[in-house]
Design a protein around this motif. Structure first.
Motif, mmCIF file in Angstrom:
data_model
loop_
_atom_site.group_PDB
_atom_site.id
_atom_site.type_symbol
_atom_site.label_atom_id
_atom_site.label_comp_id
_atom_site.label_asym_id
_atom_site.label_seq_id
_atom_site.Cartn_x
_atom_site.Cartn_y
_atom_site.Cartn_z
ATOM 1 N N PHE A 242 0.829 -1.205 0.000
ATOM 2 C CA PHE A 242 0.000 0.000 0.000
ATOM 3 C C PHE A 242 0.866 1.258 0.000
ATOM 4 N N PHE A 243 2.003 1.225 0.697
ATOM 5 C CA PHE A 243 2.897 2.373 0.723
ATOM 6 C C PHE A 243 3.378 2.705 -0.688
ATOM 7 N N TYR A 244 3.854 1.698 -1.420
ATOM 8 C CA TYR A 244 4.325 1.930 -2.786
ATOM 9 C C TYR A 244 3.161 2.292 -3.716
ATOM 10 N N ALA A 245 1.981 1.693 -3.495
ATOM 11 C CA ALA A 245 0.823 1.996 -4.336
ATOM 12 C C ALA A 245 0.399 3.455 -4.154
ATOM 13 N N ILE A 246 0.429 3.955 -2.921
ATOM 14 C CA ILE A 246 0.059 5.356 -2.683
ATOM 15 C C ILE A 246 1.068 6.294 -3.341
ATOM 16 N N LEU A 247 2.363 5.970 -3.205
ATOM 17 C CA LEU A 247 3.383 6.804 -3.843
ATOM 18 C C LEU A 247 3.209 6.820 -5.360
ATOM 19 N N MET A 248 2.874 5.657 -5.928
ATOM 20 C CA MET A 248 2.695 5.575 -7.373
ATOM 21 C C MET A 248 1.390 6.216 -7.829
ATOM 22 N N ASP A 249 0.567 6.655 -6.890
ATOM 23 C CA ASP A 249 -0.617 7.444 -7.228
ATOM 24 C C ASP A 249 -0.330 8.931 -7.084
ATOM 25 N N VAL A 250 0.438 9.296 -6.064
ATOM 26 C CA VAL A 250 0.702 10.700 -5.779
ATOM 27 C C VAL A 250 1.682 11.298 -6.789
ATOM 28 N N ILE A 251 2.791 10.569 -7.072
ATOM 29 C CA ILE A 251 3.829 11.136 -7.938
ATOM 30 C C ILE A 251 3.312 11.415 -9.348
ATOM 31 N N PRO A 252 2.622 10.490 -10.030
ATOM 32 C CA PRO A 252 2.075 10.826 -11.359
ATOM 33 C C PRO A 252 1.074 11.970 -11.315
ATOM 34 N N PHE A 253 0.302 12.050 -10.226
ATOM 35 C CA PHE A 253 -0.662 13.145 -10.109
ATOM 36 C C PHE A 253 0.054 14.490 -10.065
ATOM 37 N N VAL A 254 1.094 14.597 -9.268
ATOM 38 C CA VAL A 254 1.828 15.860 -9.157
ATOM 39 C C VAL A 254 2.513 16.203 -10.473
ATOM 40 N N MET A 255 3.115 15.202 -11.114
ATOM 41 C CA MET A 255 3.874 15.457 -12.329
ATOM 42 C C MET A 255 2.971 15.700 -13.538
ATOM 43 N N SER A 256 1.694 15.363 -13.435
ATOM 44 C CA SER A 256 0.782 15.593 -14.548
ATOM 45 C C SER A 256 0.512 17.074 -14.773
ATOM 46 N N PHE A 257 0.832 17.909 -13.787
ATOM 47 C CA PHE A 257 0.658 19.351 -13.942
ATOM 48 C C PHE A 257 1.764 19.960 -14.800
ATOM 49 N N MET A 281 9.825 7.592 -9.047
ATOM 50 C CA MET A 281 8.719 6.866 -9.665
ATOM 51 C C MET A 281 9.204 5.548 -10.263
ATOM 52 N N VAL A 282 10.380 5.552 -10.885
ATOM 53 C CA VAL A 282 10.929 4.314 -11.445
ATOM 54 C C VAL A 282 11.229 3.315 -10.336
ATOM 55 N N ASN A 458 3.774 10.232 -17.549
ATOM 56 C CA ASN A 458 2.315 10.118 -17.447
ATOM 57 C C ASN A 458 1.801 8.746 -17.872
ATOM 58 N N MET A 459 2.704 7.799 -18.064
ATOM 59 C CA MET A 459 2.282 6.494 -18.581
ATOM 60 C C MET A 459 1.287 5.803 -17.663
ATOM 61 N N ILE A 460 1.498 5.929 -16.363
ATOM 62 C CA ILE A 460 0.604 5.239 -15.425
ATOM 63 C C ILE A 460 -0.423 6.196 -14.821
ATOM 64 N N ALA A 461 -0.557 7.389 -15.420
ATOM 65 C CA ALA A 461 -1.512 8.359 -14.877
ATOM 66 C C ALA A 461 -2.947 7.869 -14.978
ATOM 67 N N ASN A 462 -3.210 6.998 -15.926
ATOM 68 C CA ASN A 462 -4.571 6.490 -16.099
ATOM 69 C C ASN A 462 -5.029 5.686 -14.886
ATOM 70 N N SER A 464 -4.167 6.573 -11.758
ATOM 71 C CA SER A 464 -4.119 7.445 -10.590
ATOM 72 C C SER A 464 -5.532 7.837 -10.147
ATOM 73 N N ILE A 465 -5.868 7.482 -8.919
ATOM 74 C CA ILE A 465 -7.170 7.853 -8.367
ATOM 75 C C ILE A 465 -7.238 9.357 -8.149
ATOM 76 N N LEU A 466 -6.154 9.951 -7.683
ATOM 77 C CA LEU A 466 -6.127 11.391 -7.452
ATOM 78 C C LEU A 466 -6.348 12.159 -8.749
ATOM 79 N N LEU A 467 -5.732 11.683 -9.819
ATOM 80 C CA LEU A 467 -5.843 12.379 -11.097
ATOM 81 C C LEU A 467 -7.282 12.345 -11.615
#
Length: 479
Positions: A242-257, A281-282, A458-462, A464-467
């Motif tokens: 869950f820790f890595y899953a949350i990070l992989m949701d937050v980082i793409p969301f921030v970088m999508s801006f 992210m990698v 943005n490859m995994i932005a799709n 992202s729940i936050l996005l």
């Protein structure tokens, strides 16, 4: 009910007064949920199912061919069109609907391609062994990138025997090099005689050791893999997942801006922060993938998780590495054995066969044996990443290869400094960690250029729940 409605209305009106709407007006109306995918006019788009079947047709065909009792020459001829197809077809065809899976498909094709070139062509030339594989070895091969498969008693004996024979061969080669060096300078025959005696003893010892496992007797020293003293149920690793899953949701969301035009106008500090975000992210994406595979395997089989069997679970976080050499030791080992087999061993074999055994300058010869094989590993890694970038975004090759060669040089230099200056001068670890970060982030521009230019972050932005929540709230006028 009217009281609740009135209270809610009053709360919202108060928040609207306190909120600076100018900030929200600067935000984009929607965030991208898919990266910029470039389709070359020379590529043919295929449905996802057909595109991803290319890997199983050519890669699977090469592995199945290993099981057949053909001669070496026959296998090499039969493997040639499969190897060519595995290399060319992912570059000729493309899938525009699943860019994440397309990148994973290119990575898998590149790894299997390198592995099969080694098994069918390089290893027979280097060791004289034919490319054969039984079902047990095939199963180990499938799991090897992710899991260290426990060895049976017979495998332990065979491993120990091969280890002893490898030690004997290295000792023979060392004696031969010393004998050749001494004969060139002193014209003495005593060293040559000692080498021959050593070789005779090694052959006799090898034959005796070979007979032991043939009779079913265990060898004197049996290699035993490290065993986790406290295996855990797979659910114990869910918090990390869950820790890595949350990070992989937050980082793409921030970088999508961020757009590529914004990146080009970044100052040094902003550029470093961006590179830290992409690098994180990698790292977190690879960790999340490994934990997912491990948890699924344990849940399906019902086995406890021995973290010594999984190559990415016990590794330390590479962000705390004190040198480039330590960073790459702590980095993931998913495909390290492929690059070592195709980069390290062939280069070392060529050096010993054609140069170092004949060189009169022993210091130069030993230095080349330490440097060039390591650079061969980084070259193989660079070529594989280059293959993925060219197939994905059709960029001009060179960035990835240069990045990994620079990293290889940094790894060799850091090891040399540790063995010389590091024994005399004590440097605080925090300074070494900072210097390692500076080196990695400075050279990371070569690695990230094609990724940033094509919005690869943005490859995994799709997923992202936050996005998606942001787009939903903006489209409905919530803010």
């Amino acid at each position: 009910m009217e009281v609740i409605t009135a209270s809610t209305t009053h709360l919202l009106s108060t928040l609207n007064k306190l909120t600076d709407h100018s900030f929200f007006q600067t935000l984009p109306q929607s965030l991208p949920v898919s990266p910029c995918v470039i389709t070359s006019p020379t590529q043919i788009a295929l449905p996802d199912s057909f595109y991803f079947s290319l890997f199983f047709i050519f890669g699977g065909g090469l592995y199945i061919l290993l099981l057949f009792p053909f001669t070496l020459r026959q296998k090499q001829w039969l493997a040639a069109p499969l190897v060519a197809g595995l290399f060319a077809f992912p570059l000729i065809f493309t899938s525009t609907n699943s860019p994440v899976l397309q990148l994973a498909h290119l990575g898998a094709c590149g790894c299997v391609l390198m592995r099969q070139i080694d098994l069918y062509y390089v290893r027979p030339w280097r060791t004289g062994k034919e490319p054969t594989m039984n079902l047990e070895d095939w199963w180990t091969e499938v799991w090897q990138p992710f899991r260290k498969v426990p060895m049976s008693k017979e495998q332990l004996q065979r491993f120990e025997l091969e280890l002893q024979q490898a030690r004997l061969r290295r000792e023979i080669e060392r004696q031969e090099r010393e004998a050749l060096y001494n004969s060139n300078h002193s014209s003495s025959s005593s060293a040559s005689k000692q080498s021959k005696d050593m070789e005779t003893q090694a052959v006799a010892g090898s034959s005796d050791e070979t007979a032991k496992p043939m009779k079913g007797k265990p060898v004197k020293q049996i290699y035993t893999p490290r065993v986790d003293p406290n295996p855990q149920h797979w659910s114990a690793y869910l918090p990390r997942w869950f820790f890595y899953a949350i990070l992989m949701d937050v980082i793409p969301f921030v970088m999508s801006f961020i757009t590529f035009e914004d990146i080009q106008n970044f100052n040094i500090i902003q550029t470093f922060l961006l590179r830290i975000g992409v690098a994180s992210m990698v790292i977190f994406d690879i960790s999340l993938l490994n934990y997912t595979i491990m948890i699924l395997c344990a849940a399906i089989t019902g086995d406890l998780v021995h973290d010594t069997e999984w190559t990415l679970v016990r590794h330390y976080f590479p962000g705390f590495a004190t040198s480039p050499a330590e960073f790459w030791r702590q980095w993931h080992h998913l495909f390290q054995y492929i690059w070592v087999d195709l980069g390290f061993h062939p280069v070392k074999h060529l050096l010993r066969k054609h140069f170092t055994s004949k060189s009169k300058n022993r210091q130069l010869a030993n230095g080349l044996e330490l440097v060039l094989p390591v650079m061969g590993v980084f070259l193989m890694s660079g070529l594989q990443h280059e293959y993925m970038m060219v197939g994905m975004w059709h960029i001009r090759p060179g960035h990835m290869t240069l990045f990994f060669l620079i990293q290889g040089a940094g790894t060799i230099l850091s090891k040399a400094l540790l063995n010389t200056v590091g024994k005399k001068v004590h440097v605080p670890p925090v300074i070494l960690i900072t210097l390692t970060w500076i080196f990695n982030l400075t050279t990371a521009g070569l690695f990230m250029e094609p990724v940033l230019k094509n919005h690869g972050y943005n490859m995994i932005a799709n997923q992202s729940i936050l996005l998606h929540s942001y787009n939903f709230l903006r489209s409905n006028g919530i803010f």
